[in-house]
Design a protein around this motif. Sequence first.
Motif: not given
Length: 117
Positions: A4-24
């Motif tokens: 997955l290549i996920i391109i986001i606003r910089p301020e959304k990085l923490e949210d994306v990291k949490q989603i990826i961590d939660a998916a193990n």
Amino acid sequence: MKELIIIIRPEKLEDVKQIIDAANCGGMTISSVMGCGTQKGIVDEGAVNVIKGFKTNINLLPKIRVEVVVPDSSVEKIITELRDKIPTGHVGDGKVFIRNIESAVRLRTGERNEKAL
Ligand SMILES: Nc1ncnc2c1ncn2[C@@H]1O[C@H](COP(=O)(O)OP(=O)(O)O)[C@@H](O)[C@H]1O
Ligand SMILES: [Mg+2]
């Protein structure tokens, strides 16, 4: 496996990291990039675009690119979570590109494919 290549606003990085961590997912790679979508980077009609102090007609905005390789079975859950948490409702919310990954090797152990993630 899929990347997955996920391109986001910089301020959304923490949210994306949490989603990826939660998916193990084992790991991820993050880079700071510049980009534009359909609006060609125009946030405000008539605004002057300045990048690193220079005026430019190339309307690029700072974005974060997250690359993560996951088992096929994790893809839809991650996309559902991203759709739930990332949109602000404004243009420039970002995109996910998905591509097949043929194989992976963990260099330390020689483990292959999903065991290497
Ligand atoms: N077709 C594309 N190819 C590569 N990167 C893209 C593409 N479309 C969008 N991006 C990347 O995603 C970021 C966010 O795009 P976005 O403005 O949300 O897309 P759109 O305006 O098409 O809805 C862009 O700044 C760019 O980095
Ligand atoms: Mg856009």
